[in-house]
Design an enzyme around this catalytic site. Structure first.
Site, PDB file in Angstrom:
ATOM      1  N   CYS A  52       0.837  -1.211   0.000  1.00 51.83           N
ATOM      2  CA  CYS A  52       0.000   0.000   0.000  1.00 51.83           C
ATOM      3  C   CYS A  52       0.867   1.255   0.000  1.00 51.83           C
ATOM      4  O   CYS A  52       0.545   2.245  -0.669  1.00 51.83           O
ATOM      5  CB  CYS A  52      -0.922   0.016   1.217  1.00 51.83           C
ATOM      6  SG  CYS A  52      -2.025  -1.399   1.283  1.00 51.83           S
ATOM      7  N   ARG A 135      -7.851  -4.601  -3.048  1.00 49.96           N
ATOM      8  CA  ARG A 135      -7.443  -3.419  -3.835  1.00 49.96           C
ATOM      9  C   ARG A 135      -8.447  -3.243  -4.971  1.00 49.96           C
ATOM     10  O   ARG A 135      -8.302  -3.841  -6.038  1.00 49.96           O
ATOM     11  CB  ARG A 135      -6.022  -3.620  -4.395  1.00 49.96           C
ATOM     12  CG  ARG A 135      -4.981  -3.795  -3.327  1.00 49.96           C
ATOM     13  CD  ARG A 135      -3.590  -4.006  -3.855  1.00 49.96           C
ATOM     14  NE  ARG A 135      -2.779  -4.605  -2.813  1.00 49.96           N
ATOM     15  CZ  ARG A 135      -2.240  -3.941  -1.787  1.00 49.96           C
ATOM     16  NH1 ARG A 135      -2.400  -2.649  -1.699  1.00 49.96           N
ATOM     17  NH2 ARG A 135      -1.541  -4.576  -0.867  1.00 49.96           N
TER      18      ARG A 135
HETATM   19  C1  BEZ Z   1       0.610  -4.582   1.829  1.00 47.27           C
HETATM   20  O1  BEZ Z   1       1.814  -4.806   1.840  1.00 47.27           O
HETATM   21  O2  BEZ Z   1       0.136  -3.533   1.457  1.00 47.27           O
HETATM   22  C2  BEZ Z   1      -0.320  -5.668   2.307  1.00 47.27           C
HETATM   23  C3  BEZ Z   1       0.043  -6.975   2.083  1.00 47.27           C
HETATM   24  C4  BEZ Z   1      -0.782  -7.972   2.546  1.00 47.27           C
HETATM   25  C5  BEZ Z   1      -1.963  -7.658   3.228  1.00 47.27           C
HETATM   26  C6  BEZ Z   1      -2.300  -6.333   3.397  1.00 47.27           C
HETATM   27  C7  BEZ Z   1      -1.480  -5.336   2.945  1.00 47.27           C
END
Ligand code: BEZ
Length: 237
Positions: A52, A135
């Site tokens: 993110c 997402r």
């Molecule tokens: C992230 O790195 O943004 C992420 C990865 C797995 C679950 C939630 C967020």
């Protein structure tokens, strides 16, 4: 599946579901506050997570590029406002990534701890996570109609060049009454809508217009130069 996460899934062509929300840039009424603009409403799983963070830095760096195409950005996660503020401050003050640093996220990030908006927009997918939004990307036109919906899982960062391409392609389709073929980019040939009658199809197939090329009666393209496309869709203020 968790019963309380059985939710509605908006569809392409629907009016964007309405909501009021608190964001890092103040309160918004959606989509009314965005009438007349294209808008990308997108969700991310959680603040203070790496994928993110890479996405927000990329999107924030491209914000002006989207603004020049009359497209505003609005983010959302099921975190609270103070988490959002702390995370965005950390990004600005501490993170240097792929040449991006001192990145200020100026577009609104919605707090949605109750998951009200996430459920309304089908951003919760319990098979993937019951506590985090996936997402999701909703491209909404100036009349508040959902024009494109794209979902990615938690582990996969989005391609923001592709989201920009989607916005430009939709605007091009609207402005020139055409469709855009696979991998289209401004300057590539565009697709003329399939002829409604045999007569028109035949005429088109036999056209001597060097801007038109027919691969068969149902598949004709025409030239549309890059400058014309960009002059139409990019309105630098
Ligand atoms: C992230 O790195 O943004 C992420 C990865 C797995 C679950 C939630 C967020």
């Amino acid at each position: 599946m968790e019963e309380n996460l059985v939710v509605s899934m908006p569809r392409i062509g629907d009016k964007a579901p309405e909501f009021k929300a608190v964001t890092t840039q103040g309160n918004i009424i959606f989509p009314a506050d965005y009438a007349g603009s294209w808008v990308i409403l997108f969700s991310h799983p959680a603040d203070f997570t790496p994928v993110c963070t890479s996405e927000f830095m990329t999107f924030a760096t491209m914000e002006q590029q989207f603004a020049d195409a009359n497209c505003k950005l609005v983010g959302l996660s099921v975190d609270g406002l103070y988490s959002h503020i702390a995370w965005l401050r950390t990004i600005k003050d501490k993170i240097e990534y792929k040449g991006m640093k001192d990145v200020e996220v100026k577009f609104p990030l919605i707090e949605d701890i109750t998951m009200e908006v996430a459920k309304k927009y089908g951003m919760m997918m319990p098979g993937e996570s019951s506590t985090k939004a996936v997402r999701a990307v909703f491209v909404i036109d100036p009349k508040g109609i959902l024009r494109t919906i794209i979902y990615y899982p938690l582990s996969l960062g989005r391609n923001f060049d592709e989201l920009y391409r989607v916005v430009i392609a939709l605007q091009t389709a609207d402005a020139f009454s055409v469709a855009t073929p696979a991998d289209w980019r401004p300057g590539d040939d565009v697709i003329i809508p399939t002829a409604g009658s045999c007569g028109v199809a035949k005429e088109r197939m036999e056209s001597k217009d060097e801007n038109i090329k027919c691969y068969d009666w149902f598949f004709c393209t025409k030239k549309l130069d890059k400058e014309t496309v960009l002059k139409t869709v990019i309105r630098k203020k």
